[in-house]
Design a protein around this motif. Structure first.
Motif, PDB file in Angstrom:
ATOM      1  N   ALA A 282      18.364   6.378  -3.217  1.00 57.85           N
ATOM      2  CA  ALA A 282      17.032   6.996  -2.576  1.00 57.85           C
ATOM      3  C   ALA A 282      16.911   5.912  -2.635  1.00 57.85           C
ATOM      4  CB  ALA A 282      16.335   7.824  -3.438  1.00 57.85           C
ATOM      5  N   LEU A 283      16.207   4.869  -3.467  1.00 59.65           N
ATOM      6  CA  LEU A 283      15.373   3.492  -4.316  1.00 59.65           C
ATOM      7  C   LEU A 283      16.121   2.442  -2.805  1.00 59.65           C
ATOM      8  CD1 LEU A 283      13.233   3.567  -5.530  1.00 59.65           C
ATOM      9  CD2 LEU A 283      14.080   5.385  -6.209  1.00 59.65           C
TER      10      LEU A 283
ATOM     11  N   ASN B 175       0.955  -1.619   0.412  1.00 57.02           N
ATOM     12  CA  ASN B 175      -0.131   0.198   0.054  1.00 57.02           C
ATOM     13  C   ASN B 175       1.527   0.934  -0.262  1.00 57.02           C
ATOM     14  OD1 ASN B 175      -2.064  -1.418   0.174  1.00 57.02           O
ATOM     15  ND2 ASN B 175      -2.339  -1.207   2.475  1.00 57.02           N
ATOM     16  N   THR B 176       2.022   1.170   0.683  1.00 55.64           N
ATOM     17  CA  THR B 176       2.883   2.756   0.307  1.00 55.64           C
ATOM     18  C   THR B 176       3.456   3.243  -1.098  1.00 55.64           C
ATOM     19  OG1 THR B 176       4.126   1.733   2.705  1.00 55.64           O
ATOM     20  CG2 THR B 176       5.119   3.093   1.750  1.00 55.64           C
ATOM     21  N   PHE B 177       3.577   1.756  -1.718  1.00 54.18           N
ATOM     22  CA  PHE B 177       4.107   2.222  -2.860  1.00 54.18           C
ATOM     23  C   PHE B 177       2.429   2.356  -3.807  1.00 54.18           C
ATOM     24  CE2 PHE B 177       4.089   0.345  -7.700  1.00 54.18           C
ATOM     25  CZ  PHE B 177       5.265   1.613  -8.141  1.00 54.18           C
ATOM     26  N   ALA B 178       1.478   1.990  -3.236  1.00 57.88           N
ATOM     27  CA  ALA B 178       0.081   1.939  -4.330  1.00 57.88           C
ATOM     28  C   ALA B 178      -0.175   3.675  -3.872  1.00 57.88           C
ATOM     29  CB  ALA B 178      -0.601   1.421  -3.768  1.00 57.88           C
ATOM     30  N   SER B 179       0.145   4.499  -2.892  1.00 55.96           N
ATOM     31  CA  SER B 179      -0.103   5.625  -2.251  1.00 55.96           C
ATOM     32  C   SER B 179       0.723   6.631  -3.372  1.00 55.96           C
ATOM     33  CB  SER B 179      -0.391   6.108  -0.958  1.00 55.96           C
ATOM     34  OG  SER B 179       1.070   5.523  -0.308  1.00 55.96           O
TER      35      SER B 179
ATOM     36  N   TYR C 196      10.193   4.981  -9.419  1.00 58.60           N
ATOM     37  CA  TYR C 196      10.382   3.964  -8.992  1.00 58.60           C
ATOM     38  C   TYR C 196      10.264   2.881  -9.626  1.00 58.60           C
ATOM     39  CZ  TYR C 196       9.800   6.173  -4.279  1.00 58.60           C
ATOM     40  OH  TYR C 196      10.121   7.186  -3.633  1.00 58.60           O
ATOM     41  N   ARG C 197       9.295   2.523 -10.549  1.00 55.61           N
ATOM     42  CA  ARG C 197       9.344   0.979 -11.111  1.00 55.61           C
ATOM     43  C   ARG C 197      10.985   0.964 -11.761  1.00 55.61           C
ATOM     44  NH1 ARG C 197       3.466   2.528 -12.391  1.00 55.61           N
ATOM     45  NH2 ARG C 197       2.466   1.142 -11.036  1.00 55.61           N
ATOM     46  N   TYR C 198      11.390   2.372 -12.697  1.00 56.36           N
ATOM     47  CA  TYR C 198      12.297   2.268 -13.458  1.00 56.36           C
ATOM     48  C   TYR C 198      13.389   1.692 -12.557  1.00 56.36           C
ATOM     49  CZ  TYR C 198      15.701   4.177 -16.100  1.00 56.36           C
ATOM     50  OH  TYR C 198      16.479   4.718 -17.186  1.00 56.36           O
ATOM     51  N   TYR C 199      13.471   2.627 -11.967  1.00 62.05           N
ATOM     52  CA  TYR C 199      14.758   2.414 -10.839  1.00 62.05           C
ATOM     53  C   TYR C 199      14.928   0.875 -10.273  1.00 62.05           C
ATOM     54  CZ  TYR C 199      16.568   6.766 -12.055  1.00 62.05           C
ATOM     55  OH  TYR C 199      16.887   8.044 -13.174  1.00 62.05           O
ATOM     56  N   LEU C 200      14.136   0.750  -9.725  1.00 61.05           N
ATOM     57  CA  LEU C 200      13.953  -0.613  -8.758  1.00 61.05           C
ATOM     58  C   LEU C 200      14.236  -1.836 -10.119  1.00 61.05           C
ATOM     59  CD1 LEU C 200      10.912   0.241  -6.405  1.00 61.05           C
ATOM     60  CD2 LEU C 200      13.661  -0.339  -5.986  1.00 61.05           C
ATOM     61  N   GLY C 201      13.297  -1.922 -11.044  1.00 58.34           N
ATOM     62  CA  GLY C 201      13.601  -2.474 -11.977  1.00 58.34           C
ATOM     63  C   GLY C 201      15.451  -2.809 -12.460  1.00 58.34           C
TER      64      GLY C 201
END
Length: 358
Positions: free
Chosen positions: A147-148, A87-91, A100-105
């Motif tokens: 940061a990520l 839920n933290t990400f969804a918010s 976030y998706r780009y760097y975490l990917g």
């Protein structure tokens, strides 16, 4: 028959000399493709991903594609998947989620198989420090990775997979603030050479509302109250609700713009702009004007400086831009030029104050 779509496919050569192929689209995890570039198997995978992403059917939440193997439990890849399902990400705001998706990917692709325990300090801190410093020539990118890493390590703390955050104590890479802002001469040159009416209007919205690109691309006509001469908006990044008076220069542009679709800014077919397509057309206009080096995001900073030069107070500026007072002051401290004209205006105000000795 579905047309083959190989957009966002690129190859990388590994240490053994073998070329591996990936689907790499901003906002979605980096995804390994299987087969040769000429194979039907690879073409079907890439086409499937592009169709799903274009149509909103692909859920870029770290669990990537249907035929991808699930990340091994208690690995860094598993941790990323668990965070992206939280839920933290969804918010988060949509643009933030895309970043976030780009760097975490990329983190998952590089280190996804490693166990979470490898991040435990002090060894984990040393690892992250050395990794971030690989980007000394690209400090902003390095700081995004930092940061990520902090985000997923904080998540690991919450789910009892780490005892402390290894990013604590890892310094950010030093960056210089971007100095560019638009002069009135550059504005005149851009508008005189740009033959794309929607890009002209986008410039006016950026320069005379001080809002972010994403909020302007999403702005619909119902947000414009012609009678009250205001634009009502809720900033996607901060959630701030603003009622921005419309500058007379912008009002003239809005009044002569035909309403072709739901949004104020539309493509030639009347549809809302996709971010990448808008940036492509913006880039064409910038190059045509000979103003390479200036960006759309510079308009927001420029508006802050112009408001201050017009004599607006920090709270008045923040009421338009949505910045915090602290951030407004930081921008002015960095970018507001100290000119002789400003000094003369200050002295004139001082002399005109009641009680001042003449």
């Amino acid at each position: 028959m579905t047309q083959i779509d190989l957009r966002y496919v690129s190859g990388r050569t590994n240490k053994s000399g073998k070329t591996l192929y990936y689907w790499h689209r901003r906002g979605f995890p980096l995804t390994r493709l299987y087969g040769d570039l000429q194979s039907l198997e690879l073409a079907e995978q890439a086409t499937k991903l592009n169709l799903a992403a274009d149509g909103g059917g692909l859920k870029p939440a770290g669990d990537t594609v249907q035929d991808a193997e699930p990340a091994r439990k208690n690995s860094i890849g598993w941790l990323i998947d668990d965070y992206l399902a939280s839920n933290t990400f969804a918010s988060k705001a949509e643009r933030t989620r895309d970043d976030y998706r780009y760097y975490l990917g990329q983190i998952k692709e590089m280190f996804g198989d490693a166990p979470i325990r490898d991040l435990e300090p002090p060894e984990g801190r040393v690892f992250i420090y050395r990794f971030i410093n690989r980007f000394a020539d690209k400090p902003r990118k390095g700081n995004h990775f930092r940061a990520l890493f902090s985000v997923i390590c904080s998540h690991a703390l919450l789910i009892n997979k780490l005892k402390s955050n290894p990013v604590d104590g890892v310094p950010q890479l030093s960056t210089k603030p971007r100095q560019q802002f638009w002069t009135f001469e550059q504005e005149e040159t851009f508008l005189a050479t740009c033959d794309d009416e929607m890009i002209q209007l986008a410039f006016m919205l950026g320069a005379y509302t001080a809002q972010r690109e994403g909020d302007l691309l999403a702005m619909v006509w119902s947000q414009f109250d012609a009678r009250e001469n205001t634009l009502a908006l809720r900033q996607n990044k901060t959630g701030a609700r603003l009622l921005v008076p419309v500058h007379r220069t912008l009002r003239a542009s809005l009044d002569r713009t035909p309403r072709q679709g739901l949004t104020i800014l539309t493509t030639r077919s009347g549809k809302p702009f996709r971010e990448d397509y808008f940036r492509h057309r913006w880039r064409d206009a910038i190059l045509q004007a000979g103003l390479d080096g200036l960006r759309f995001q510079d308009l927001r900073r420029t508006a802050v400086v112009r408001l201050a030069e017009a004599g607006c107070t920090d709270p008045e500026i923040a009421a338009i831009t949505g910045h915090s007072l602290e951030r407004t002051r930081q921008i002015l401290e960095t970018y507001l030029p100290r000119t002789p004209e400003m000094a003369r205006n200050a002295m004139a105000k001082w002399e005109s104050k009641p009680g001042t000795r003449v």
